[in-house]
Design a protein around this motif. Structure first.
Motif, PDB file in Angstrom:
ATOM      1  N   PHE A  83       0.776  -1.324  -0.083  1.00 49.63           N
ATOM      2  CA  PHE A  83      -0.062   0.017   0.365  1.00 49.63           C
ATOM      3  C   PHE A  83       1.026   0.956  -0.049  1.00 49.63           C
ATOM      4  N   SER A  84       0.735   1.822  -1.650  1.00 49.82           N
ATOM      5  CA  SER A  84       2.026   2.907  -1.218  1.00 49.82           C
ATOM      6  C   SER A  84       1.823   4.744  -0.366  1.00 49.82           C
ATOM      7  N   ASP A  85       0.568   4.402  -0.141  1.00 51.35           N
ATOM      8  CA  ASP A  85       0.244   5.338   1.367  1.00 51.35           C
ATOM      9  C   ASP A  85       1.147   4.788   2.176  1.00 51.35           C
ATOM     10  N   LEU A 112      -8.215  -2.353  -5.907  1.00 54.85           N
ATOM     11  CA  LEU A 112      -6.975  -2.468  -5.895  1.00 54.85           C
ATOM     12  C   LEU A 112      -6.596  -1.536  -4.577  1.00 54.85           C
ATOM     13  N   PRO A 113      -5.678  -2.028  -3.881  1.00 51.78           N
ATOM     14  CA  PRO A 113      -5.254  -1.318  -2.440  1.00 51.78           C
ATOM     15  C   PRO A 113      -5.922  -0.066  -2.370  1.00 51.78           C
ATOM     16  N   GLN A 114      -5.597   0.899  -3.171  1.00 53.57           N
ATOM     17  CA  GLN A 114      -6.204   2.178  -2.323  1.00 53.57           C
ATOM     18  C   GLN A 114      -7.954   2.449  -2.880  1.00 53.57           C
ATOM     19  N   ILE A 140      -9.449  -8.708   0.348  1.00 53.89           N
ATOM     20  CA  ILE A 140     -10.605  -7.752   0.058  1.00 53.89           C
ATOM     21  C   ILE A 140     -10.528  -8.451  -1.589  1.00 53.89           C
ATOM     22  N   ASP A 141      -9.502  -8.334  -2.745  1.00 54.93           N
ATOM     23  CA  ASP A 141     -10.068  -8.594  -3.651  1.00 54.93           C
ATOM     24  C   ASP A 141     -10.693  -9.277  -4.230  1.00 54.93           C
ATOM     25  N   VAL A 165      -5.428  -7.402  15.279  1.00 57.92           N
ATOM     26  CA  VAL A 165      -5.835  -7.870  13.009  1.00 57.92           C
ATOM     27  C   VAL A 165      -5.674  -7.268  12.980  1.00 57.92           C
ATOM     28  N   GLY A 166      -4.561  -7.018  11.595  1.00 57.15           N
ATOM     29  CA  GLY A 166      -3.940  -6.407  10.996  1.00 57.15           C
ATOM     30  C   GLY A 166      -4.801  -6.946   9.228  1.00 57.15           C
ATOM     31  N   ALA A 167      -6.383  -6.277   9.537  1.00 55.89           N
ATOM     32  CA  ALA A 167      -6.852  -6.672   7.706  1.00 55.89           C
ATOM     33  C   ALA A 167      -6.893  -5.761   7.105  1.00 55.89           C
ATOM     34  N   SER A 168      -5.775  -4.330   7.370  1.00 55.73           N
ATOM     35  CA  SER A 168      -6.000  -3.458   6.585  1.00 55.73           C
ATOM     36  C   SER A 168      -5.679  -3.149   5.186  1.00 55.73           C
ATOM     37  N   ARG A 169      -6.712  -3.283   3.710  1.00 53.76           N
ATOM     38  CA  ARG A 169      -6.263  -2.966   2.692  1.00 53.76           C
ATOM     39  C   ARG A 169      -5.669  -4.538   2.413  1.00 53.76           C
ATOM     40  N   LYS A 170      -5.904  -5.391   2.841  1.00 53.21           N
ATOM     41  CA  LYS A 170      -4.803  -6.571   2.587  1.00 53.21           C
ATOM     42  C   LYS A 170      -5.930  -7.595   1.645  1.00 53.21           C
TER      43      LYS A 170
END
Length: 384
Positions: free
Chosen positions: A134-136, A336-338, A329-330, A321-326
């Motif tokens: 995730f580039s951001d 896309l991640p964003q 979801i796609d 728990v860390g499911a952030s933008r993984k």
């Protein structure tokens, strides 16, 4: 006269207090209001028949396969449907029964002791590298300080900083290069006195990097290898740091090459038990558990772990728990991640409902808002 159908997810104690029920009644009634569904695997058929009768005798029930009553097979899987009050009774009653029911009773007691957190913390993510998925979340040097201060302003309780991507197929990074990436950020945090505002976590399993972070004032070690390296254990114990024990099948370089489990919930539970014993042996006082969403898991594995996260509360440790933008979801809704913030919030709110104490996120402000709204929903009363 008016009759209102209330949600099953209400804070029953709050409603009973609003009704002016006496304290003893609140305790009794609230224990009758929550239903537990407990899946029991490979129970001796004799034990299943005894547990079925004991459950029925107190108003609970045990779902069993056809043929259990005539012992068609020596062992069966079954499902106990029971209130907290009934669970208390069975956890005592089955201690005197044969066919493995003593062990069942002990595990029922563990379930009774497991508590969901009253408060959920937000861990913001800072990546000091150029290849995080995730580039951001990528920041180098002093630029990270502005982002950290913004995350604190937006409601972050913890900031997690790493210099190496752990995304699938990510390249290996030399320890000296990893330290070179994170050192300017760690130094800037110290120079700007940010330790006084928020807790910091180092996302690394490299002793050289972890040592520098702990010496700089970090108090959490986020180890994706689950304390595989004894030197990390020694550092956590020496600095009295909290260790995040994460589960990962294989390594980032190959973890998504056809991951398989016979029973993912039980296998990760056993992994945690083993690693907690190791942490204790090294003198590590505080630990967090992370099931490792996306680390050697299929979409189905990830969804099962989020949905049944509550199972791990019986280990009496906070859950991260860390499911952030993984990318999972796609696989559900092409993105896309964003564009995965909506899916992230859905997964994290479900994880919170099922017992997560800490959510590792890229979007702090949005999670702070979501948790605030959820808290308002949980605390609302029909009396306003």
């Amino acid at each position: 006269m008016q009759l209102l159908k209330l949600s099953n997810s209400i804070d029953i104690k709050k409603y009973l207090i609003d009704l002016s029920v006496d304290s003893g009644g609140i305790q009794i009634l609230s224990s009758k209001a929550k239903t537990h569904i407990i899946y029991i695997k490979d129970l001796h058929v004799g034990g299943a028949n005894i547990l079925k009768q004991d459950a029925l005798s107190i108003g609970a029930d045990l779902a069993v396969p056809r043929g259990t009553v005539v012992a068609k097979t020596p062992f069966v899987d079954c499902m106990l449907i029971v209130t907290t009050k009934q669970l208390q009774t069975l956890s005592r009653k089955e201690l005197a029964q044969p066919f493995g029911l003593k062990d069942v009773a002990k595990k029922l007691k563990d379930i009774l002791m497991a508590k969901k957190p009253s408060n959920v913390q937000i861990m913001g993510v800072i990546n000091a590298n150029s290849n995080s998925f995730f580039s951001d979340s990528r920041f180098m040097g002093n630029r990270a300080v502005d982002t950290i201060e913004k995350m604190i302003e937006d409601g972050a309780d913890i900031i997690d900083i790493g210099g190496v991507s752990s995304a699938p197929n990510s390249p290996l990074v030399d320890k000296d290069e990893e330290l070179r990436r994170v050192k300017p950020i760690l130094d800037a945090i110290k120079q700007n006195g940010l330790y006084e505002k928020v807790k910091f976590s180092i996302d690394s399993y490299e002793p050289l990097v972890v040592s520098y972070a702990l010496e700089s004032g970090f108090r959490i070690v986020n180890d994706i290898t689950g304390l595989a390296n004894d030197e990390i254990c020694k550092l956590c114990a020496s600095y009295d740091a909290t260790a995040v024990i994460m589960h990962m099948q294989n390594s980032p370089q190959n973890m998504q090459e056809n991951p398989k489990y016979e029973d993912i919930i039980s296998e990760i539970y056993s992994f945690f038990q083993s690693k907690l014993e190791k942490a204790d042996a090294f003198g590590i006082k505080d630990t967090l558990l992370d099931v490792g969403i996306g680390f050697g898991k299929t979409l189905e594995h990830n969804l099962v772990l989020v949905k049944h996260l509550e199972h791990y509360l019986t280990l009496q440790k906070p859950l991260l728990v860390g499911a952030s933008r993984k990318s999972m979801i796609d696989k559900i809704s092409s993105s896309l991640p964003q564009d995965r913030l909506g899916g992230t919030l859905a997964l994290h709110l479900e994880a919170m409902k099922n017992g997560a104490s800490i959510l590792r996120v890229h979007d702090v402000k949005e999670h702070t808002q979501a948790l605030s709204v959820q808290k308002a929903l949980d605390n609302i009363s029909i009396k306003g």
